[in-house]
Each structure stands twice: as C-alpha cells, then as structure tokens.
Design a protein around this motif. Structure first.
Motif, PDB file in Angstrom:
ATOM      1  N   LEU A  36      44.473  49.539  40.523  1.00 16.92           N
ATOM      2  CA  LEU A  36      43.344  50.288  41.088  1.00 16.92           C
ATOM      3  C   LEU A  36      42.162  50.371  40.121  1.00 16.92           C
ATOM      4  O   LEU A  36      41.017  50.302  40.532  1.00 16.92           O
ATOM      5  N   PHE A  37      42.470  50.550  38.846  1.00 16.58           N
ATOM      6  CA  PHE A  37      41.388  50.727  37.876  1.00 16.58           C
ATOM      7  C   PHE A  37      41.005  49.413  37.181  1.00 16.58           C
ATOM      8  O   PHE A  37      39.836  49.044  37.193  1.00 16.58           O
ATOM      9  N   ALA A  38      41.996  48.725  36.582  1.00 15.54           N
ATOM     10  CA  ALA A  38      41.659  47.574  35.733  1.00 15.54           C
ATOM     11  C   ALA A  38      41.329  46.322  36.551  1.00 15.54           C
ATOM     12  O   ALA A  38      40.298  45.687  36.324  1.00 15.54           O
ATOM     13  N   PRO A  54      34.205  37.460  43.236  1.00 21.09           N
ATOM     14  CA  PRO A  54      35.316  38.341  42.839  1.00 21.09           C
ATOM     15  C   PRO A  54      36.647  37.960  43.501  1.00 21.09           C
ATOM     16  O   PRO A  54      37.705  38.010  42.869  1.00 21.09           O
ATOM     17  N   LEU A  55      36.588  37.531  44.765  1.00 18.98           N
ATOM     18  CA  LEU A  55      37.834  37.132  45.445  1.00 18.98           C
ATOM     19  C   LEU A  55      38.397  35.852  44.830  1.00 18.98           C
ATOM     20  O   LEU A  55      39.617  35.691  44.709  1.00 18.98           O
ATOM     21  N   LEU A  56      37.489  34.989  44.405  1.00 17.48           N
ATOM     22  CA  LEU A  56      37.929  33.755  43.739  1.00 17.48           C
ATOM     23  C   LEU A  56      38.601  34.114  42.402  1.00 17.48           C
ATOM     24  O   LEU A  56      39.641  33.541  42.045  1.00 17.48           O
ATOM     25  N   LEU A  99      43.468  44.659  44.711  1.00 16.35           N
ATOM     26  CA  LEU A  99      42.689  44.283  45.891  1.00 16.35           C
ATOM     27  C   LEU A  99      42.300  45.531  46.700  1.00 16.35           C
ATOM     28  O   LEU A  99      41.151  45.664  47.138  1.00 16.35           O
ATOM     29  N   ILE A 100      43.277  46.439  46.868  1.00 17.99           N
ATOM     30  CA  ILE A 100      42.983  47.696  47.587  1.00 17.99           C
ATOM     31  C   ILE A 100      41.859  48.448  46.863  1.00 17.99           C
ATOM     32  O   ILE A 100      40.911  48.916  47.471  1.00 17.99           O
ATOM     33  N   GLY A 101      41.985  48.523  45.543  1.00 18.24           N
ATOM     34  CA  GLY A 101      41.003  49.260  44.732  1.00 18.24           C
ATOM     35  C   GLY A 101      39.616  48.658  44.852  1.00 18.24           C
ATOM     36  O   GLY A 101      38.622  49.384  44.965  1.00 18.24           O
ATOM     37  N   TYR A 102      39.545  47.321  44.840  1.00 11.82           N
ATOM     38  CA  TYR A 102      38.235  46.662  44.914  1.00 11.82           C
ATOM     39  C   TYR A 102      37.556  46.968  46.246  1.00 11.82           C
ATOM     40  O   TYR A 102      36.395  47.381  46.281  1.00 11.82           O
ATOM     41  N   VAL A 128      43.757  35.313  39.303  1.00  7.63           N
ATOM     42  CA  VAL A 128      44.751  36.238  38.735  1.00  7.63           C
ATOM     43  C   VAL A 128      46.111  36.035  39.435  1.00  7.63           C
ATOM     44  O   VAL A 128      47.163  36.106  38.793  1.00  7.63           O
ATOM     45  N   VAL A 129      46.067  35.763  40.739  1.00  9.84           N
ATOM     46  CA  VAL A 129      47.317  35.513  41.480  1.00  9.84           C
ATOM     47  C   VAL A 129      47.996  34.248  40.933  1.00  9.84           C
ATOM     48  O   VAL A 129      49.210  34.238  40.691  1.00  9.84           O
TER      49      VAL A 129
END
Lengths: 142, 513
Positions: free
Chosen positions: B213-215, A77-79, B428-431, A84-85
């Motif tokens: 947060l959601f998507a 997921p981080l990858l 990232l915060i949401g995950y 996305v970044v």
C-alpha cells in the motif's frame, strides 16, 4: 456527464460488483463466521452508494471536472508494476540476488541511469548490504 | 535488599563493557532494521532472541529492549523521507513527514521525529521505572467487551484520517476491516474468502500489505512523477538540504511540546493495555493531536504536530508495553510477547520477585532501556543531516532500490513468496486508491483493528450468555469507553458544523481561492 462523475459511476459499479460477488461467497458459510464479513460488505455497499451520491452532487453540474485516472498517466506506472511482477517471478525461479541484479539493471537502464559503472557500483553495494544484513546477520534464506 | 541498593547494583551491572556495547549495537541495529520497510521490531527481536541465550540476562535483555525502541524510531526516517514507513507504527508519521520533505524540510521532519521519539521513549522508560506495578493493575480490569470497545474507539479515528472525502476514507477503513476477515475464522476454524489458497488461511499478513500500500504504490507514483519531469523526491541540490538544522526552533518546540506530552501519556497508557501496540498508539495520538489542533486542516500536509504526536506515542508505547510484561507476564505488544519468551528462557519470571529477588537485573534492564532511548535520540540527531540526503537521490536510482528492499522485506517475514504476491496485490490496490482519492492509511487501521474487534465481540457474546445489555451496564469501564466511542464518532461532525458556523463554508472558500 463530466469525466469525474463518469469515473465515480464506473468505480461504484465495479466496487458493487466485487462486493456482490464476495457476498455470494458468504452464503455458503455457517452463520457465525459469515456475520462480520456480511456486516463489512453491507457497510461498504452503503458507503459506495453514498460516495457516488456525494460526487454527483458535487461535480454533477461541473462539466469540466476531471477524474484522477487517465490512461496516458497510468500506462507507465502499470508498465513499471508489470516489471515488479516479472521480478517477483524471477525471484521465485532464480533466488533473490540474481533476480535483484536483473531488476536493478533493467530498471536503471529503462530509467536512463548513467554511467554504466554507477549501475554496477549500486548493484554491488546493494547486494553486499543485503547479504550482510539478511544472510549473515538475520539468517534469512534467500 | 532496599530499592537504593538494587538501583546501585543495577547501575554497576549496566556500566560494564558488555552491557554498554550490546546497548550501542542494539540501538544501531534497531535503527537500521526499523528503517528497512517490512522489517519490524518484532522480527528483529525474534531473530535476536537466540543470540541472547549465550549472554547474561541483563545484557541480553538490554539488547532486546534497545532494538525494540530504536526499531520503532527507525521506521519514521523512511516514512518521512520516502513515504515508506519502515514499521507499521510509522504509517501515521508518513502522513505529515513526507509532505514536509516535499516542501524541502526533510531535515526538520527527521529532527522532530527524532526528538519526539526520544522524549516519548525516555518518558515511558521513567514510567516503567516508577509506576510499573500500580499501572499494570489497570489492564486486569479489561475484559473482551472493553477490548471490543477499544477497537471501536480506534476505528473512530478513520473520520479524521479521511482527508477531504469522509465517505472514501470510511470505505477504505471498511475495506481494511473486510481484509481482516480473510482466513480461518477464529471460533469455528471455517475458511473465509481463501478460494482454496492455503497460505491465505492464516489471513492477509499486515506487513506485506502495508509495504504494498505504501512502498509499491509510491514506486508507481514516482514513475508517474518521473514521466512528468520530477526526477527526485525533492528538486534541489544536496547543499540546500543540509542547510539548517534538524533542531526545531524555540517557537516550533513550544508548538509541539504539549502534543508530545499528551501523546506520550496516551502512548504509555495504550502500551499498558495488552494486544494494542505501537501502531494503534501512534494513530490514537495522531487523531487526538488533530482534534486538539487549532489548524486541523494542516494535518496531512506537513503539520509538525502530526509527526510529534505519532512518533512520541509509538515510542512511549514501548515502555508502556514492558510494564504489564515485567509485572504480570502479560505482553503489551507482539514484540513484548517474543521478548517475554527470551526473558523466561533466561530464568526471569515476571511478577513481584522480579522487582525484589531479581531486582538488580530488572532495574539494569529498565535503566538500559532508558539509556537506549537517549542514545537513540543523540545518534538520530547526529546522523540526520546525512540521512536526509536520501531526498536528492535521483528517483531513477531510488525506485529500483525501494522495489528490492520492499520485496525482501515482504519475503523475509515468513520466508514466503506468497507474501510478495500479497505485497504486489496491495501495491496495485494502493496505487488506484490514491489515484481515485481514497486514503490508504484507514485501510491499514481497519486491518489492525478488525480482527481485534471481531474476536472480542464474539467472545463477549459468549461470555454475556444472551444478556449483553446487563453485562454492559455491570461494567463501568465499558460505559466510559462507549461514551468515548460516541464522542469520537460525532466530534468530527460537530467540528465541521462549528467550523462552518464560525468561518463560513470551507468548500466555498476554497473555490474562491
């Protein structure tokens, strides 16, 4: 110490460090604008300590309790997030349509979507939809 | 001109080709815009206002009201099916809609959402038609202290949104409150936590934060699930999904109708209060439904009352919000504020004359709004079987499409790349919040209500000139709202105590399971 409690301790330390840093930022503010953020940060700090207390009370004796974050699980997921970044950077550099085409191809190949014509059809359909919706109808400058 | 004559004239205006075609266009466009994450009802209305300049007042405003109500409904479709609320007002719907979809009942989730939205919206249109002038007067009694207490009342909802861990839910809500303080202080103009970043001075935009947060967090969770072998939102084939009907059974209708009724009334009342909006309406109704339910533990795990409460209330807010706008010129929501601009450009001035001299146009708009809600329900039920197929699209295809839609949604609000950055940060915060067991919905609620609470608290302190208690006790509505806040705070505690007494320790029970 169970992995769950260890995770709670680390989370608490990180959160308190962040709240402490943010609190130092309010020291340079006039009283009026600083009041509400200070109240929020104080509340957050108290709640974080309560959270740790509750986790220790609940899982302290359970040495097998597992936390929610495992490197093996979050690596992919981080990858994807890094992807996305990169997409956001490309969007800034080349505009939405080129960046999105690259992102769609990249993600679908990485996620093993087949056959190739399906990838092309998705990109074309999606691009047309976005163009009609955002550029033609909503006049968004992308 | 009598009321009957005005209504007859309004019906004649409404049933023209121009009015009916813009009505259909408005409903379909609203549903699409609402379903796209990041594209809010206000954005759609703002973009359409210039188009209405070329139209007659009645068709122009009918189109705007149709877009408004159907965009609020449209947001629930993606909230139910892919855990991505199309608009902030559908965030509460996602809590139960998505779990229901994961249980293989996406069609039912969309169906219940459609029926609830239609009933809520239609009832609010009838309220608008019948009781607009009388109800609008209530909002005149509210001062900043009442709005502050209203925000506090909204925040008590966090207790019931927190899931299994109240402390983590409260942390999430308090974080939302803190995020709401970022930007220029409203009173002094002092920049807070902007770290020299100019776009942050206008604060953290709610919609990109919500999309993140959601998507984005959902994208990351889906990638994780993909690694674990789950290739679709719902494992199964398209035939299984299309089986059955979006219509709830008679038993289910019996189960949700009281919730729809109460939530609709709540939604209309909240809509009438200026500055609240559909998002607050849906959360308040959701919270109320959970508190009234015999099985509150089912909420957040696919409770159909949860979907019904949230969706009937947010669509009921739309009609409620139009009441003070048409009668007093006070917009009940952000979208209504934009609509008010469009209305005044058309030469329609809110107030008494709107219901007398310009009654034909006004009643045509109200009847058009009523028809839009019905049409929205009919169309929604007709397309539900096809829309639900989104669940069996492989995640490998859905993930990049959600990323693309989320990004354009975050960007298009202000044509700002900075909003895309906000979306990424909150993603990232949401995950990590989800991984660590923090509910993300209270954060959104905190971000919505935080600025409202702070602004009205500061104003109250200025108005009361040091005598806060004296000012408070001179206002009966404040006392009533304060009692509601206290009741809201302690009800979950009492309920847990009561449940423990009557059913034993739920924790112990779950461990035994």
């Amino acid at each position: 110490m169970s992995p769950k409690v260890r995770e709670s301790v680390i989370t608490t330390v990180v959160m308190l460090a962040v709240f402490g840093f943010l609190f130092t930022q309010t020291l340079g503010m006039p009283d009026s604008p600083a009041l509400f953020p200070r109240m929020c940060l104080a509340l957050l700090s108290i709640l974080t300590v309560i959270m740790l207390y509750l986790d220790v009370r609940k899982y302290g004796k359970d040495h097998e309790a597992q936390g929610g974050v495992h490197w093996k699980e979050i690596a992919l997921p981080l990858l994807a997030f890094a992807g996305v970044v990169v997409y956001a950077v490309l969007f800034d550099l080349f505009g939405y349509f080129i960046a999105t085409a690259i992102m769609l191809v990249g993600f679908m190949i990485a996620l093993k979507v087949k056959p190739w014509w399906l990838i092309l059809a998705i990109i074309a359909g999606y691009g047309l939809f976005i163009y009609l919706m955002f550029v033609v109808w909503l006049k968004v400058n992308i | 001109m009598s009321l009957t004559e005005m209504l007859m004239g309004a019906i004649a205006q409404l049933f023209t080709w121009e009015c009916l075609s813009v009505l259909i266009i408005g409903v379909v466009a609203g549903m699409i815009v609402g379903a796209l994450p990041g594209l809010s009802a206000s954005m759609a209305v703002a973009l359409l206002v210039p188009l209405t300049f070329q139209m007659e007042p009645a068709p122009g405003l009918i189109m705007l009201t149709a877009v408004y109500t159907s965009a609020i409904y449209g947001g629930s479709v993606t909230a139910c099916l892919i855990h991505t609320p199309g608009t902030p007002s559908s965030a509460a719907t996602a809590l139960d809609g998505f779990p229901l979809t994961k249980q293989g009942q996406g069609l039912k989730a969309v169906g219940i959402s459609t029926i609830s939205s239609m009933i809520g919206g239609t009832a609010s249109a009838i309220a608008l038609l019948l009781i607009a002038p009388q109800l609008a007067k209530v909002s005149l009694w509210f001062s900043s202290l009442e709005y502050f207490l209203l925000a506090c009342f909204g925040l008590t909802i966090i207790g019931s949104m927190s899931g299994d861990n109240m402390a983590k839910g409260l942390i999430s809500g308090a974080l939302g409150l803190f995020f709401g303080t970022v930007g220029l202080d409203l009173l002094t103009g002092y920049p807070r936590f902007t770290f020299g970043i100019i776009p942050l001075e206008s604060g953290i935009q709610l919609v990109p934060a919500m999309i993140g947060l959601f998507a984005i967090s959902q994208v990351m969770v889906s990638v994780e699930e993909l690694r674990g072998g789950q290739t679709k939102i719902l494992e199964g084939n398209i035939k299984d999904l299309a089986v059955g009907s979006p219509w709830p059974s008679r038993k289910e209708m019996k189960q949700i109708m009281p919730t729809i009724g109460i939530s609709t009334v709540l939604g209309i009342l909240i809509g009438i209060l200026p500055g609240t909006g559909c998002d607050i309406g849906s959360w308040v109704a959701y919270n109320g439904a959970q508190r009234r339910s015999k099985h509150p533990e089912k909420f957040g795990h696919g409770a159909i009352e949860g979907i019904a409460a949230s969706e009937s209330a947010n669509n009921a807010v739309t009609g409620g919000a139009l009441i003070p706008m048409l009668t007093l010129g006070i917009p009940g929501s952000g979208t209504c504020a934009i609509m008010l601009g469009g209305m005044m450009i058309q030469g329609l001035t809110p107030g008494y004359e709107l219901f007398t001299k310009q009654g034909e146009i006004t009643y045509a708009i109200i009847l058009g709004f009523l028809l839009a809600n019905i049409l929205m329900g009919v169309l929604g039920m007709l397309v539900a079987k096809y829309v639900v197929r989104i669940c069996v699209i492989p995640n490998a295809i859905l993930i990049p499409l959600i990323i693309g839609l989320a990004t354009i949604g975050a960007y298009a609000i202000q044509n700002s790349s900075f909003d895309v950055t906000i979306m990424l940060v909150f993603g990232l915060i949401g995950y990590f919040a989800r991984k660590l067991g923090f509910a993300t919905a209270p954060m959104i609620l905190g971000m919505i209500l935080g600025p409202m609470a702070e602004k009205n608290w500061t104003q109250t302190l200025l108005i009361c000139r040091g005598d806060l208690l004296g000012y408070f006790f001179s206002r009966p509505i404040s006392i009533l709202l304060f009692v509601m806040v206290v009741a809201g705070l302690f009800t979950p505690v009492f309920m847990r105590f009561f449940n423990k007494k009557t059913m034993g320790d739920p924790d112990a029970a779950s461990k035994e399971d």
